[in-house]
Each structure stands twice: as C-alpha cells, then as structure tokens.
Design an enzyme around this catalytic site. Sequence first.
Site, mmCIF file in Angstrom:
data_model
loop_
_atom_site.group_PDB
_atom_site.id
_atom_site.type_symbol
_atom_site.label_atom_id
_atom_site.label_comp_id
_atom_site.label_asym_id
_atom_site.label_seq_id
_atom_site.Cartn_x
_atom_site.Cartn_y
_atom_site.Cartn_z
ATOM 1 N N ASP A 20 15.484 -40.208 27.002
ATOM 2 C CA ASP A 20 15.628 -39.464 28.251
ATOM 3 C C ASP A 20 15.147 -38.030 28.081
ATOM 4 O OD1 ASP A 20 16.864 -41.753 29.261
ATOM 5 O OD2 ASP A 20 18.870 -41.019 28.791
ATOM 6 N N ASN A 74 9.682 -46.758 23.715
ATOM 7 C CA ASN A 74 9.749 -46.632 22.261
ATOM 8 C C ASN A 74 8.913 -47.750 21.635
ATOM 9 O OD1 ASN A 74 11.356 -49.016 22.129
ATOM 10 N ND2 ASN A 74 13.242 -47.818 22.323
#
Length: 334
Positions: free
Chosen positions: A283, A205
């Site tokens: 995920d 991220n």
Amino acid sequence: MNRLIDLVAKLEGLHAAVLGDLMLDRYVWGKAERISPEAPVPIIEVSRCSAVPGGAANVLRNIIGLNARAHAFGCLGNDPEGLELREMLQQCQTNTEGIIVDAQRPTTVKTRVLAANQQVLRIDQECKDCFEADMRRQLLEKLRRALANDDIGLLILEDYAKGLFDQQFMQEACNLARQAGCMVCLDPHPSHNFCVQGLKLMTPNRSEAFKLAAMPMSEPHENPLQDEALRQVGSNILRQWSPELLLITLGAQGMALFSDETKPPLHIATQARQVFDVSGAGDTVMTCMALALLAGASAEEAARLANAAAGVVVGYLGTTAIDAETLRQKIRET
C-alpha cells in the site's frame, strides 16, 4: 537525494481518490508462556488491543501521511466496525462522502494475534460474495460527482478480492477517471486477471505478478536483472494489460520497474535495514509511486521514493503508514 526530498514536498495538497476494499485491521498484543490444557495451542495473555485502517483504507492513511488530500470510495457494513473505521478515516481528514453502507454485508475485519513480536493467528471476518449491481452503480455515481466537483488528479484501484470488483466495474471506474483527466493506478489481486486498459501503473509483488502472467512460480535469481522468468512475467503483463508502468516488488531484493516489454527492467535495491512485517508495505509503495508520478516525477524518481518509503514501514510490526517527515529523514540517511 535533494531531488527526492524536494519531491516529498510536492506531494502536499495533491488530491487522490481510492476505490477499493476498505478494511479494519485489529491487533491483539500479548505474550505466550503456557500451552492450553484443553488443546495443543498457546495461551495468549493479552496486554493491549489496537486497530488501524487496513486494505484500501491503509492507502488512504498513507495519502494523508504524505500531506495529500484523500477521497475514499468503497463499502462498509452497517455495524460497529464500519462506524469505527469511518470515524478513523474522518479523524485523519479523509473525505468519506464516497463510502456507502450495505446492511447485508459485514465490514471486513482482519484480527491479528501477536505474541513476542510474532503473529500467532489471524482471524478474518468478511463476505466475499459479489456486490449487487446497484451498489456498484451508486459507487460509480459518487465517483462521477467527485471527479466533476473536486480537483482529483489520481484514482487508485485497490483490489483485495472481497467482491467489489469485476471486469466491467473496474473498467468503468477507470474510464470515468480518464475522461476527467485523472491518472489511474491499480494494485491488482492475482485471482482477478481482468486486463483493464488505460492504467498508468500496476504494482503487484513477485508472487502476484507470476499468477497474473499465468506463469509457474520460480525461485528468484540472485541478480534480478538476470532473472529471465521475472523479465518474461513483466513482458507478459505489459502486453496483456498495457499499463504505462509496471512496478513489481521483490521483497528483500527491492523492486523492478518495467516500461517496455522489449527492454530489461530497472532494478532498485531495497533500503530496508530490518524487516519485521511486510503487511501494508505494498500500500505504501503504491501511494508513494502514484503520488510522485502525479507530482511530475520521472518513473525512476517515483520508484526510488516508493522504495525508500517501503524501507521504513517494513521496520514496524503491524500495518504502518508512511509520513512525510519520516520519509525525508529516510532519504537523508541513504
């Protein structure tokens, strides 16, 4: 749109392995209407409890949800939580032969206490000590055998910094997979700047990417394509790690796909209508992007599919996995 819907069908039956930190996510749901007389903390009146696979195990759950075949590689403790997680994975048809048991370590458990749809507290039960060399050797041997005997086309490395990975172990796992003709993708942890070579894809991220690039965090530009700091971060990671593709997730701003350090990224705007919980969204992004690439999608198609899936799971409270039919419905709506 039709191309992405067709792509979802192509994920069915693909074999993907996950090597990483397996966890159990527990949830305690209730309401908070009083403050304790013993300390200035809320009293949670519990209405129900639940548990789902977390960490690397959540990636396995996403693989199964997309009708692909999942192979688990990791370590569990010799405890009730480890048995519970293994049984959960087996119930959803995950191959668990690659899981080893370490009686000296507890199974990692994250317990979240929620009241009125807000997380009040998280309790972590874990050991972050480095794994013994013998445990790593056992995992590599299990991976070697599976790559030789099963039709595994993808290895996803899920690093949550719980002691499993070091530079050598991660590189050895990557090398084993590549020698077997297997694509390797990494969801990195920012505390581990290993610079492993041979990766098809990395999916940090924004915050993780800045740490991996050793750059100070900056406020995001309102237009990610004009975010010079983000572009520099992407270039640094591509140059240091040399992945073929780098997908940086940007929260409400969507995601940025890098493939060449000299060129600007492809920006894909978010499809989330409402965000309740981002836990586990990374995920889902990794799973969809990696499986789509394995199915023959272009990098842009794979990223757009992953973006659509992320737009679904952030709309739920708690760790949630995507499934094929829900993803198809999301694509039709956009």
